[in-house]
Design an enzyme around this catalytic site. Sequence first.
Site, PDB file in Angstrom:
ATOM      1  N   LYS A   1     -25.036 -18.135  -4.497  1.00 22.89           N
ATOM      2  CA  LYS A   1     -24.747 -18.938  -5.688  1.00 22.89           C
ATOM      3  C   LYS A   1     -26.079 -19.341  -6.318  1.00 22.89           C
ATOM      4  O   LYS A   1     -27.006 -19.717  -5.605  1.00 22.89           O
ATOM      5  CB  LYS A   1     -23.927 -20.182  -5.338  1.00 22.89           C
ATOM      6  CG  LYS A   1     -23.677 -21.085  -6.551  1.00 22.89           C
ATOM      7  CD  LYS A   1     -22.660 -22.164  -6.277  1.00 22.89           C
ATOM      8  CE  LYS A   1     -23.194 -23.398  -5.594  1.00 22.89           C
ATOM      9  NZ  LYS A   1     -24.286 -24.086  -6.339  1.00 22.89           N
TER      10      LYS A   1
ATOM     11  N   GLU B   1     -19.548 -27.818 -12.814  1.00 20.96           N
ATOM     12  CA  GLU B   1     -19.736 -29.135 -12.178  1.00 20.96           C
ATOM     13  C   GLU B   1     -19.881 -30.236 -13.224  1.00 20.96           C
ATOM     14  O   GLU B   1     -20.701 -30.148 -14.153  1.00 20.96           O
ATOM     15  CB  GLU B   1     -20.981 -29.120 -11.260  1.00 20.96           C
ATOM     16  CG  GLU B   1     -21.201 -30.490 -10.607  1.00 20.96           C
ATOM     17  CD  GLU B   1     -22.139 -30.491  -9.408  1.00 20.96           C
ATOM     18  OE1 GLU B   1     -22.579 -29.404  -8.975  1.00 20.96           O
ATOM     19  OE2 GLU B   1     -22.418 -31.598  -8.902  1.00 20.96           O
TER      20      GLU B   1
ATOM     21  N   GLU C   1     -27.778 -21.828  -9.377  1.00 19.75           N
ATOM     22  CA  GLU C   1     -27.668 -22.814 -10.447  1.00 19.75           C
ATOM     23  C   GLU C   1     -28.276 -22.166 -11.692  1.00 19.75           C
ATOM     24  O   GLU C   1     -29.451 -21.779 -11.687  1.00 19.75           O
ATOM     25  CB  GLU C   1     -28.366 -24.115 -10.061  1.00 19.75           C
ATOM     26  CG  GLU C   1     -27.620 -24.827  -8.953  1.00 19.75           C
ATOM     27  CD  GLU C   1     -28.084 -26.257  -8.712  1.00 19.75           C
ATOM     28  OE1 GLU C   1     -28.847 -26.812  -9.533  1.00 19.75           O
ATOM     29  OE2 GLU C   1     -27.669 -26.830  -7.688  1.00 19.75           O
TER      30      GLU C   1
ATOM     31  N   ASP D   1     -26.665 -26.241  -1.092  1.00 20.07           N
ATOM     32  CA  ASP D   1     -27.953 -26.918  -0.919  1.00 20.07           C
ATOM     33  C   ASP D   1     -27.742 -28.434  -0.911  1.00 20.07           C
ATOM     34  O   ASP D   1     -28.680 -29.198  -0.668  1.00 20.07           O
ATOM     35  CB  ASP D   1     -28.981 -26.474  -1.964  1.00 20.07           C
ATOM     36  CG  ASP D   1     -28.634 -26.896  -3.373  1.00 20.07           C
ATOM     37  OD1 ASP D   1     -27.485 -27.307  -3.616  1.00 20.07           O
ATOM     38  OD2 ASP D   1     -29.523 -26.804  -4.253  1.00 20.07           O
TER      39      ASP D   1
ATOM     40  N   ASP E   1     -26.034 -20.869  -0.965  1.00 19.68           N
ATOM     41  CA  ASP E   1     -26.494 -21.515  -2.195  1.00 19.68           C
ATOM     42  C   ASP E   1     -28.014 -21.430  -2.256  1.00 19.68           C
ATOM     43  O   ASP E   1     -28.708 -21.970  -1.394  1.00 19.68           O
ATOM     44  CB  ASP E   1     -26.050 -22.988  -2.127  1.00 19.68           C
ATOM     45  CG  ASP E   1     -26.038 -23.660  -3.472  1.00 19.68           C
ATOM     46  OD1 ASP E   1     -26.194 -22.970  -4.484  1.00 19.68           O
ATOM     47  OD2 ASP E   1     -25.821 -24.896  -3.483  1.00 19.68           O
TER      48      ASP E   1
HETATM   49  O1  KIV Z   1     -24.579 -27.619  -3.097  1.00 19.71           O
HETATM   50  C1  KIV Z   1     -23.366 -27.778  -3.262  1.00 19.71           C
HETATM   51  O2  KIV Z   1     -22.651 -28.299  -2.398  1.00 19.71           O
HETATM   52  C2  KIV Z   1     -22.786 -27.342  -4.529  1.00 19.71           C
HETATM   53  C3  KIV Z   1     -21.369 -27.695  -4.803  1.00 19.71           C
HETATM   54  C4  KIV Z   1     -21.232 -29.114  -5.100  1.00 19.71           C
HETATM   55  C5  KIV Z   1     -20.769 -26.835  -5.857  1.00 19.71           C
HETATM   56  O3  KIV Z   1     -23.459 -26.739  -5.306  1.00 19.71           O
END
Ligand code: KIV
Length: 252
Positions: free
Chosen positions: A94, A162, A96, A25, A64
């Site tokens: 993914k 992160e 968060e 994202d 993401d």
């Molecule tokens: O959105 C993204 O690019 C990420 C990475 C930095 C892990 O979450």
Amino acid sequence: MLTAYDATTAAVVDEAGIDVVLVGDSMGNTELGYDSTLPVTVDDVSSRTAAVARATEDALVVADMPFLSFGVDEASSVENCGRMLKEADADAVKLECGPHTVGLTEKLVQLGIPVMAHVGLTPQRVKELGYSRQGTDRADAEEILDLALAHEAAGAFSVVLEHVPANLAAQVTEQTAIPTIGIGAGAECDGQVLVIDDVIGTSDRVPPFAARFGDVRSEMASAVEGFRDAVEGGEFPAEEHSRTVDELDDLY
Ligand code: KIV
């Protein structure tokens, strides 16, 4: 792991043998001109993921999940995450993470949606946390370790760490059996991830923990300026770029 948000970049990343392509994202900042990831939508991630998946042969494609597309209620979370596999051909999503995503991770995994967890600095909480390093005191560090362990127990196949102290990342790596993937988390993680724009040198600002391995922005600027100069100077298009049709020579 590297991010990619389009087919051409994904093909380059995949051909280089990078194991995972993350359709991050971070596209909000790098591609869409926002100053955070918050405005990114499920449709944005889905269409970019589909483009990446079409161009990727070997790497795992991870979509993401954007802000508020998960974790609000289970049904909409499952539907949005499911879209990434059903419509966009992602291999995994993914999230968060926070305490609220442990049960969701378990549900998604039960349904056949592989989950990569993301702990430490989670940019979707920018309004609360800013972009500062996380886990810098004992209580916060233990919370991050516990969160990683809880998501592993819930079935996550990997965890992104992160912007956390390297010695915290080393302990998470030691105590979890799933691969840790670090960004600003030191060298002891099982893998590393960066945002592609930072790596190739197209972003304006590179975070202190990232590194540039190229200067594509200068290359782009010089190609664009070359085009402008050639058109203005009458060198482009040249003979070899034009075709004529004889019977069109004298219309009317
Ligand atoms: O959105 C993204 O690019 C990420 C990475 C930095 C892990 O979450």
